[in-house]
Design an enzyme around this catalytic site. Sequence first.
Site, mmCIF file in Angstrom:
data_model
loop_
_atom_site.group_PDB
_atom_site.id
_atom_site.type_symbol
_atom_site.label_atom_id
_atom_site.label_comp_id
_atom_site.label_asym_id
_atom_site.label_seq_id
_atom_site.Cartn_x
_atom_site.Cartn_y
_atom_site.Cartn_z
ATOM 1 N N ARG A 208 0.873 -1.181 0.000
ATOM 2 C CA ARG A 208 0.000 0.000 0.000
ATOM 3 C C ARG A 208 0.908 1.228 0.000
ATOM 4 N NH1 ARG A 208 -2.188 1.101 5.602
ATOM 5 N NH2 ARG A 208 -0.627 2.739 5.473
ATOM 6 N N HIS B 73 -3.363 4.628 4.734
ATOM 7 C CA HIS B 73 -4.527 3.730 4.743
ATOM 8 C C HIS B 73 -5.722 4.372 4.023
ATOM 9 C CE1 HIS B 73 -7.513 0.867 6.066
ATOM 10 N NE2 HIS B 73 -8.191 1.835 6.641
ATOM 11 N N TYR C 94 3.736 5.860 11.652
ATOM 12 C CA TYR C 94 4.063 4.487 12.062
ATOM 13 C C TYR C 94 4.915 3.710 11.055
ATOM 14 C CZ TYR C 94 -0.037 3.702 9.052
ATOM 15 O OH TYR C 94 -0.914 3.723 8.010
HETATM 16 C C1 LIG Z 1 -15.166 -5.627 11.200
HETATM 17 C C2 LIG Z 1 -14.363 -4.382 11.072
HETATM 18 N N1 LIG Z 1 -13.473 -4.048 12.025
HETATM 19 C C3 LIG Z 1 -12.740 -2.915 11.917
HETATM 20 C C4 LIG Z 1 -12.900 -2.084 10.828
HETATM 21 C C5 LIG Z 1 -12.056 -0.816 10.711
HETATM 22 N N2 LIG Z 1 -11.061 -0.972 9.653
HETATM 23 C C6 LIG Z 1 -11.286 -0.524 8.412
HETATM 24 S S1 LIG Z 1 -10.021 -0.875 7.378
HETATM 25 C C7 LIG Z 1 -9.136 -1.629 8.593
HETATM 26 C C8 LIG Z 1 -7.806 -2.273 8.284
HETATM 27 C C9 LIG Z 1 -7.931 -3.302 7.208
HETATM 28 O O1 LIG Z 1 -6.690 -3.795 6.807
HETATM 29 P P1 LIG Z 1 -6.566 -4.865 5.666
HETATM 30 O O2 LIG Z 1 -7.575 -5.932 5.840
HETATM 31 O O3 LIG Z 1 -5.146 -5.278 5.609
HETATM 32 O O4 LIG Z 1 -6.990 -4.099 4.340
HETATM 33 P P2 LIG Z 1 -6.314 -2.794 3.688
HETATM 34 O O5 LIG Z 1 -7.040 -1.612 4.292
HETATM 35 O O6 LIG Z 1 -4.865 -2.824 4.010
HETATM 36 O O7 LIG Z 1 -6.588 -2.884 2.236
HETATM 37 C C10 LIG Z 1 -9.828 -1.580 9.799
HETATM 38 C C11 LIG Z 1 -9.337 -2.129 11.067
HETATM 39 C C12 LIG Z 1 -13.849 -2.473 9.864
HETATM 40 N N3 LIG Z 1 -14.045 -1.746 8.753
HETATM 41 N N4 LIG Z 1 -14.554 -3.621 9.989
#
Ligand SMILES: Cc1ncc(C[n+]2csc(CCOP(=O)(O)OP(=O)(O)O)c2C)c(N)n1
Length: 375
Positions: free
Chosen positions: A267, A271, A280
């Site tokens: 990425r 985020h 971080y």
């Molecule tokens: C069930 C749930 N818990 C927490 C969140 C908050 N949240 C949104 S994105 C994220 C991180 C996701 O990381 P990853 O699965 O690696 O996907 P990326 O964003 O890196 O594409 C979090 C914790 C959420 N959307 N849904």
Amino acid sequence: MIQLLAPDGTRTPHDEFDAVLDGSAGGGGDDDLQTPERLRGYYRDMVMIRAADLEATSLQRQGQLGLWASALGQEAAQIGAGHASRAHDYLVPTYREHGVAWARGIEPWRLLEMFRGISHGGWDPAELRTHPYMIVLGSQAPHAVGYAMGLQRDGLVGTGDRDTDTAVLALFGDGASSEGEVAESFTFAASFQAPTVFYTQNNQWAISVPTAVQSRVPLAQRSRGWGIPSVRVDGNDVLAVMGAVRSALDAARAGEGPRFIEAVTYRMAAHTTSDDASRYRPGAEEQEWAEKDPILRLRRHLEQLGEIGEDYVKRCDEEGHDLAMQLHHHIHGMEDPDPVMIFDHVYAEPHPVVDAEREQYLEYAAQFEDEETAR
Ligand SMILES: Cc1ncc(C[n+]2csc(CCOP(=O)(O)OP(=O)(O)O)c2C)c(N)n1
Ligand SMILES: [Mg+2]
């Protein structure tokens, strides 16, 4: 980790994936997915979505979008997966699949509408065979497996009919792969041999949590305890991704059960536009991954083949710029919808709870109308 294209563009042959890519696997009759023309097309796709992505970030900074989740760096992982799927497969994306959406024929402005908060979905999932974006982490997996089990019951798996046999691609991130829903979905998919391909883009981060904290072993290994075969591919290599996804979908469609793919990518941006990755993440890491840029890699490969010229590169850049300008004007030209529309389409038919909420909202909004009139 399977890699067909090295960062410097050098091509390594791969027996299984090459047969899938050139269409000679599985009884033949397929298009060759790695002709120079196709490769140039993937290059153009990646340039276009990067341009759209950068523009979307600007639009958020201009106050035109509530939020944007950039897919910078993940173009190969997404364009490869999108083009590897067949038109009648069903895809269940997260919130960051802009390249997959592009490959499925979803216009970028539809994604932007969602991030502007004026659309519940943005496209017709039945028409484009691509589910609306879902932000709830891991929710893609049970939706995909449920759909896949439905396909089995409709007799649309493993019949040998290439036009109707269907598979489902569940997309989720490295962080989401730790959600219970993904584990539960592995159980159902494995038990029922549901035609599902679980596809995780390991972009190294789940907001500020690095992948190392998600798992003690490479993510690809996680499904093996369920008896779900898996591969780990270089996600910045469009050909490795395409070979892995097409091969897995073909197997699922043929009734051979689920598969799991980990695409190792990065990425490049924060985020979302609400995040500051410099808090971080070390700059040296970003630098290291910049060298593995998926767009640069395909361009270098095409240069080695002598199949891309300055003219083509320039034309792609110009088209990307034009797309960005179109998005800019489209979004700036949008009118605000009536907020009460949020209550429409919650259910197909009227529902007393939604009706009560609409009434409550209208009463609430009316207070401000009075204030406006008083002023
Ligand atoms: C069930 C749930 N818990 C927490 C969140 C908050 N949240 C949104 S994105 C994220 C991180 C996701 O990381 P990853 O699965 O690696 O996907 P990326 O964003 O890196 O594409 C979090 C914790 C959420 N959307 N849904
Ligand atoms: Mg991630």
